[in-house]
Design an enzyme around this catalytic site. Sequence first.
Site, PDB file in Angstrom:
ATOM      1  N   GLY A   1       3.498   9.638  11.652  1.00 61.01           N
ATOM      2  CA  GLY A   1       3.919   9.142  12.964  1.00 61.01           C
ATOM      3  C   GLY A   1       4.904   8.000  12.885  1.00 61.01           C
ATOM      4  O   GLY A   1       4.838   7.163  11.974  1.00 61.01           O
TER       5      GLY A   1
ATOM      6  N   ALA B   1      -1.746   2.557  13.747  1.00 67.60           N
ATOM      7  CA  ALA B   1      -1.287   3.949  13.836  1.00 67.60           C
ATOM      8  C   ALA B   1      -1.576   4.552  15.214  1.00 67.60           C
ATOM      9  O   ALA B   1      -0.751   5.291  15.757  1.00 67.60           O
ATOM     10  CB  ALA B   1      -1.952   4.781  12.744  1.00 67.60           C
TER      11      ALA B   1
ATOM     12  N   GLY C   1       0.102  -0.313   9.251  1.00 66.01           N
ATOM     13  CA  GLY C   1      -0.532  -0.506  10.552  1.00 66.01           C
ATOM     14  C   GLY C   1      -0.951  -1.938  10.777  1.00 66.01           C
ATOM     15  O   GLY C   1      -0.194  -2.871  10.527  1.00 66.01           O
ATOM     16  N   ASP C   2      -2.188  -2.118  11.204  1.00 63.58           N
ATOM     17  CA  ASP C   2      -2.752  -3.445  11.422  1.00 63.58           C
ATOM     18  C   ASP C   2      -3.744  -3.741  10.290  1.00 63.58           C
ATOM     19  O   ASP C   2      -4.538  -2.875   9.932  1.00 63.58           O
ATOM     20  CB  ASP C   2      -3.481  -3.476  12.776  1.00 63.58           C
ATOM     21  CG  ASP C   2      -4.058  -4.845  13.043  1.00 63.58           C
ATOM     22  OD1 ASP C   2      -3.367  -5.653  13.677  1.00 63.58           O
ATOM     23  OD2 ASP C   2      -5.201  -5.119  12.594  1.00 63.58           O
TER      24      ASP C   2
ATOM     25  N   MET D   1      -7.964   8.600   9.020  1.00 60.97           N
ATOM     26  CA  MET D   1      -8.451   9.180   7.760  1.00 60.97           C
ATOM     27  C   MET D   1      -9.276  10.428   8.040  1.00 60.97           C
ATOM     28  O   MET D   1     -10.305  10.666   7.414  1.00 60.97           O
ATOM     29  CB  MET D   1      -9.309   8.158   6.995  1.00 60.97           C
ATOM     30  CG  MET D   1      -8.527   6.938   6.592  1.00 60.97           C
ATOM     31  SD  MET D   1      -9.557   5.608   5.984  1.00 60.97           S
ATOM     32  CE  MET D   1     -10.205   4.920   7.475  1.00 60.97           C
TER      33      MET D   1
ATOM     34  N   ASP E   1       0.815  -1.219   0.000  1.00 59.74           N
ATOM     35  CA  ASP E   1       0.000   0.000   0.000  1.00 59.74           C
ATOM     36  C   ASP E   1       0.845   1.264   0.000  1.00 59.74           C
ATOM     37  O   ASP E   1       2.029   1.215   0.309  1.00 59.74           O
ATOM     38  CB  ASP E   1      -0.767   0.057   1.316  1.00 59.74           C
ATOM     39  CG  ASP E   1      -2.000  -0.799   1.283  1.00 59.74           C
ATOM     40  OD1 ASP E   1      -2.336  -1.267   0.195  1.00 59.74           O
ATOM     41  OD2 ASP E   1      -2.606  -0.973   2.351  1.00 59.74           O
TER      42      ASP E   1
ATOM     43  N   LYS F   1      -3.757   2.924  -2.392  1.00 60.26           N
ATOM     44  CA  LYS F   1      -4.999   3.665  -2.584  1.00 60.26           C
ATOM     45  C   LYS F   1      -4.800   5.041  -2.003  1.00 60.26           C
ATOM     46  O   LYS F   1      -4.316   5.181  -0.893  1.00 60.26           O
ATOM     47  CB  LYS F   1      -6.141   2.979  -1.839  1.00 60.26           C
ATOM     48  CG  LYS F   1      -6.650   1.769  -2.543  1.00 60.26           C
ATOM     49  CD  LYS F   1      -7.701   1.069  -1.722  1.00 60.26           C
ATOM     50  CE  LYS F   1      -7.082   0.102  -0.748  1.00 60.26           C
ATOM     51  NZ  LYS F   1      -8.007  -0.534   0.144  1.00 60.26           N
TER      52      LYS F   1
HETATM   53  N1  SAH Z   1      -4.516  -0.148   8.950  1.00 63.27           N
HETATM   54  C1  SAH Z   1      -3.968   1.120   9.332  1.00 63.27           C
HETATM   55  C2  SAH Z   1      -4.924   2.250   9.088  1.00 63.27           C
HETATM   56  C3  SAH Z   1      -5.292   2.472   7.666  1.00 63.27           C
HETATM   57  S1  SAH Z   1      -6.381   3.834   7.467  1.00 63.27           S
HETATM   58  C4  SAH Z   1      -3.511   1.073  10.773  1.00 63.27           C
HETATM   59  O1  SAH Z   1      -3.853   0.126  11.497  1.00 63.27           O
HETATM   60  O2  SAH Z   1      -2.813   1.995  11.189  1.00 63.27           O
HETATM   61  C5  SAH Z   1      -5.248   5.091   7.011  1.00 63.27           C
HETATM   62  C6  SAH Z   1      -5.135   6.122   8.112  1.00 63.27           C
HETATM   63  O3  SAH Z   1      -4.314   5.656   9.165  1.00 63.27           O
HETATM   64  C7  SAH Z   1      -4.475   7.417   7.661  1.00 63.27           C
HETATM   65  O4  SAH Z   1      -5.414   8.262   7.014  1.00 63.27           O
HETATM   66  C8  SAH Z   1      -4.029   7.987   8.983  1.00 63.27           C
HETATM   67  O5  SAH Z   1      -5.105   8.592   9.654  1.00 63.27           O
HETATM   68  C9  SAH Z   1      -3.651   6.748   9.756  1.00 63.27           C
HETATM   69  N2  SAH Z   1      -2.202   6.482   9.707  1.00 63.27           N
HETATM   70  C10 SAH Z   1      -1.603   5.384   9.237  1.00 63.27           C
HETATM   71  N3  SAH Z   1      -0.268   5.468   9.382  1.00 63.27           N
HETATM   72  C11 SAH Z   1      -0.015   6.647   9.966  1.00 63.27           C
HETATM   73  C12 SAH Z   1       1.145   7.319  10.367  1.00 63.27           C
HETATM   74  N4  SAH Z   1       2.363   6.783  10.206  1.00 63.27           N
HETATM   75  N5  SAH Z   1       1.031   8.540  10.936  1.00 63.27           N
HETATM   76  C13 SAH Z   1      -0.175   9.094  11.104  1.00 63.27           C
HETATM   77  N6  SAH Z   1      -1.312   8.508  10.738  1.00 63.27           N
HETATM   78  C14 SAH Z   1      -1.259   7.299  10.180  1.00 63.27           C
END
Ligand code: SAH
Length: 466
Positions: free
Chosen positions: A414, A334, A304-305, A385, A250, A272
């Site tokens: 982050g 995140a 993230g997860d 998001m 991604d 995406k």
């Molecule tokens: N599966 C992911 C989330 C996907 S949705 C998870 O578990 O983290 C995507 C959103 O995650 C982004 O719009 C933002 O709000 C957040 N996000 C993901 N990585 C981030 C990061 N390194 N720093 C800040 N926000 C993050």
Amino acid sequence: MGYFPLFHHSDQLYALIVGGGKVALRRAKALVKAGVACDLVAPEYVPELGELIHNHGGKVMLQKFDPQLITSAYGLLLAVTNDHQTNQIIAQQGKAQGLLVNVADDPTAGNVIFGATIDRHPLTIAINNGGASPVLSRLLRQQLEQFVPQHYGHLAKLVGSYRSQVKQVLPKESDRVAFWESVLQGAVAEALFSGQHKLAESLLQQSLQQADKHISNGEVYLLGAGPGDPDLLTLRAFRLLQQADVVLYDALVSDAIMALVPDTAERIYVGKRRANHSVPQHGINQLLVEHAQLGKRVARLKGGDPFIFGRGGEEIETLAAHKVPFQVVPGITAASGCSAYAGIPLTHRDYAQAVHLVTGQLQDGRIALDWPKLAVENQTLVFYMGLKSLPVICQELIAHGMDPNMPAALVEKGTTQDQRVIVSDLSNMPEVMTQETVMSPSLFIVGRVVNLHNKLAWFSSERDDS
Ligand code: SAH
């Protein structure tokens, strides 16, 4: 200036050492130990050095350096006299004749440098940091010395002698990786480390007889890649990633994580971005199935997860429907990563007894959320998001009774090197966000715990982020 690491066949290298002091002796010892033939030229030299060269069949020339001494037989020239100027001249002459040249007191004057090495013959580890800090290299070497058991060399020798047999039984690279990982981390390695060479070899032969259990008929690993910092990848995700034939990733997966993908794996970007889906979700689901059905090990790397706003559920539903085996490896989401690195505890005995992970994604300019439940004290709200919708989020929370001075933080990128933390409150954040031109990905955290940022971030890390 950068460096490219190469390992030279020692029996195809012939070195001329110019200089007869302690540095020359140290270098000569390392070269001779590795099996490099060496000659020495110096008007005087420490006796041990002369003996060493002599005992290993080298020539000892008791004279000053003369460019005519360089013949096409030499591949490596060491300028290790105690005179800087002389070393420079020797280096120039050596390089002019196309040799590899190492200059003891000036790494930039030559074209090769010596790294700090860990020798577990035939396994060699060399460390170089471009001369920035020899102490750092030495410390790293000490750590690696402890980490790499002495018997690793024996292990390398044993598995090396079975490489071609294994290649015949398991022609596919990722199957071999799985086989060797089980051998190198299992009973074979343990037997060797305890000095039982015969047992180790017979265990290896047994594994070879059952090698077909490592033949993959196609499988998908849904891997949580964490929020960015590669240190936050789980060991399991890392291990499975190393076995992948193909990696679908991604936009959220950081470059630092992508650097951990094996060179042999095909990489497919399926990122995406809001309103700009390069591969639609059903296309991704389909790609996973297609690659797995070709018998490949497919790593699906998600930021993230995978199960937190990651649409991981939809992907595995499709896999299950096609009877494709899969594994899901959780990642640090995140909310956990960003809050930890920003010094904002998500829960706190005094300020937050609950935490909500909420999507801030807009649908027709609105966010369909249960605002009365969210706009209450003693909990932390984490919006994913939520960048575009941030003004709406703040408005709705205030409209539903939340204190307009409720502390709020935006954590941009982050856990990465570029992390930024912007702290404000509900009523001011929309404007602050515009002034600061906050970029995606960003996480929006609302709650009294944000007040702890100033206190904790200062001590909790050395990041210069606020
Ligand atoms: N599966 C992911 C989330 C996907 S949705 C998870 O578990 O983290 C995507 C959103 O995650 C982004 O719009 C933002 O709000 C957040 N996000 C993901 N990585 C981030 C990061 N390194 N720093 C800040 N926000 C993050």
